[in-house]
Design a protein around this motif. Structure first.
Motif, short mmCIF file in Angstrom:
data_model
loop_
_atom_site.label_atom_id
_atom_site.label_comp_id
_atom_site.label_asym_id
_atom_site.label_seq_id
_atom_site.Cartn_x
_atom_site.Cartn_y
_atom_site.Cartn_z
N ALA A 1 64.06 30.93 24.38
CA ALA A 1 63.41 29.69 24.03
C ALA A 1 62.33 29.24 25.00
O ALA A 1 61.07 28.98 24.54
N ILE A 2 62.57 29.72 26.30
CA ILE A 2 61.57 29.47 27.28
C ILE A 2 60.41 30.53 26.94
O ILE A 2 59.14 29.92 26.91
N LYS A 3 60.57 31.63 26.72
CA LYS A 3 59.49 32.68 26.55
C LYS A 3 58.65 32.37 25.40
O LYS A 3 57.58 32.51 25.49
N LYS A 4 59.21 31.87 24.41
CA LYS A 4 58.65 31.38 23.27
C LYS A 4 57.96 30.06 23.37
O LYS A 4 57.26 29.58 22.48
N GLY A 5 58.00 29.35 24.42
CA GLY A 5 57.37 27.98 24.54
C GLY A 5 58.15 26.89 23.71
O GLY A 5 57.38 26.07 23.06
N LEU A 6 59.63 27.00 23.65
CA LEU A 6 60.19 26.07 22.79
C LEU A 6 61.15 25.15 23.64
O LEU A 6 62.06 25.55 24.45
N SER A 7 60.91 24.02 23.46
CA SER A 7 61.67 23.15 24.18
C SER A 7 63.13 22.51 23.80
O SER A 7 63.02 22.40 22.35
N GLY A 8 63.93 21.97 24.20
CA GLY A 8 65.13 21.32 23.62
C GLY A 8 66.31 21.78 24.09
O GLY A 8 67.54 21.19 23.95
N VAL A 9 66.66 23.31 24.46
CA VAL A 9 67.70 23.80 24.65
C VAL A 9 68.16 24.05 26.23
O VAL A 9 68.98 24.49 26.68
N ASN A 10 67.03 23.72 27.15
CA ASN A 10 67.27 23.85 28.43
C ASN A 10 68.57 23.24 29.10
O ASN A 10 69.23 23.64 30.30
N PHE A 11 69.25 22.04 28.50
CA PHE A 11 70.53 21.78 28.89
C PHE A 11 71.61 22.72 29.05
O PHE A 11 72.58 22.46 29.73
N ALA A 12 71.45 23.82 28.26
CA ALA A 12 72.53 24.76 27.99
C ALA A 12 72.64 25.81 29.37
O ALA A 12 73.38 26.68 29.23
N LEU A 13 71.36 25.69 30.03
CA LEU A 13 71.31 26.76 31.21
C LEU A 13 72.52 26.63 32.17
O LEU A 13 72.73 25.57 32.68
#
Ligand SMILES: Cc1cc2nc3c(=O)[nH]c(=O)nc-3n(C[C@H](O)[C@H](O)[C@H](O)COP(=O)(O)OP(=O)(O)OC[C@H]3O[C@@H](n4cnc5c(N)ncnc54)[C@H](O)[C@@H]3O)c2cc1C
Length: 314
Positions: free
Chosen positions: A118-130
């Motif tokens: 998601a980071i690579k594709k420039g899509l936000s919303g799932v960083n919480f799962a890091l």
């Protein structure tokens, strides 16, 4: 439920060839690194065989349990009487990413892979799962997350195999997510023997500036490193936060239980809601600490702490 007898073993071997292991120690498949043997341990490698397996297990009345990375799991010392199934190979990749930010991902893919993608594709919303060390499937069933968000917030569809082998797409409206759990509309929960098997999920993310997402990601990773004893085997937070002003960790800390140990298990001195396997702990050691915490918190604060970790086996 029926026991796995010689006939069942033969059938499993014929269907799965070298993907089935008998008397497999579950300590090798859980982040706690404890747990006795599973009667049978199956590595599911493709959808056709997995479907056939689920259908026939139901018909033979044999108990099964799906695992991902085993990071939210405590298997008891006498092991599991039935079949443990883990999804690997054809089940651990990103299937598709559409222009509008929908990522379709297989259930066995690590959450960390989904986050990086998601980071690579420039899509936000799932960083919480890091930093959550499980799979997408495990994350969906446990509605994994933090105060920043959880899987239920971004998931819009799952593909499942039902106990009779039928494959079905289930949309968001039919999934009842709550704090660290998913209930299917027909009340087939993720911890019953006949729960649906999640094959894949679709997440709806939001296009955003990749540098901004990356910066946020770094902060989250640092936050975890500073607070969690991730160098010792554990299953993350052991208890759900109760309906109280204080978190489970704060209550355990206030009760003076940090650092208490039994056998090889210890209540972490860094994060009181982590029980860690400090030195060759058994599941029984961990369960003793669990009971001790529950009784103390009940006596001191009149609060029931409910395990977040799933406990299975004999
Ligand atoms: C150091 C550490 C930190 C953690 N931090 C967090 C955190 O911040 N937030 C959080 O929510 N959790 C956290 N966890 C707990 C755990 O990582 C999550 O619950 C994770 O989502 C579990 O995924 P898993 O693949 O390991 O699932 P498992 O532990 O293998 O299984 C968990 C449940 O999911 C079911 N399941 C797994 N895959 C499937 C499937 N394909 N189909 C059907 N059912 C399935 C299992 O039957 C079981 O009931 C942490 C754990 C550790 C060790």
């Amino acid at each position: 439920m029926t026991e796995i007898n010689e006939d069942a073993k033969k059938w499993l071997q014929t269907l799965l060839e070298d993907s089935v292991f008998f008397n497999e120690p579950m300590s090798c498949h859980t982040s706690f690194q404890v747990g006795g043997p599973a009667d049978a341990f199956v590595v599911a490698r493709n959808l056709g065989v997995l479907r056939e397996l689920i259908r026939e297990l139901g018909q033979r009345n044999l108990k099964y349990f799906i695992i991902g990375h085993g990071t939210n799991l405590l298997v008891k010392d006498n092991g599991f009487r039935g079949v443990i199934i883990v999804l690997r190979e054809r089940f651990n990749h990103i299937i598709k990413c559409s222009e509008d930010g929908i990522i379709n991902v297989m259930a066995g893919a690590p959450l960390s892979r989904l986050c990086r993608f998601a980071i690579k594709k420039g899509l936000s919303g799932v960083n919480f799962a890091l930093g959550i060390p499980g799979t997408v499937g495990g994350g969906i069933v446990t509605n994994a997350g933090t105060w920043l968000g959880s899987i239920g917030d971004i998931l819009n569809k799952v593909k499942v195999i039902l106990p009779d082998g039928e494959i079905r797409n289930i949309t968001k409206e039919k999934l009842r997510f709550s704090y660290r759990q998913l209930l299917w509309e027909n009340d087939l929960s993720g911890i019953t023997a006949s729960a649906p098997v999640i094959v894949s999920g679709s997440c709806a993310l939001i296009p955003d500036d990749p540098e901004k997402i990356r910066k946020e990601a770094r902060k989250i990773v640092m936050w975890r490193k500073e607070r969690q004893p991730s160098w010792l085997p554990s299953a993350g937070c052991f208890f759900k936060n109760p309906d109280s002003e204080k978190s489970a960790g704060q209550l355990i800390d206030l009760a003076g239980l940090k650092g208490k140990s039994f056998g090889g298990a210890e209540i972490s001195s860094r994060h009181a809601n982590f029980i860690v396997n400090r030195k060759n702990a058994s599941a029984a050691d961990i369960l003793v600490l669990m009971k001790m915490i529950q009784e103390t918190i009940w006596k001191k604060f009149n609060i029931i702490l409910e395990p977040e970790v799933r406990i299975i086996g004999d």
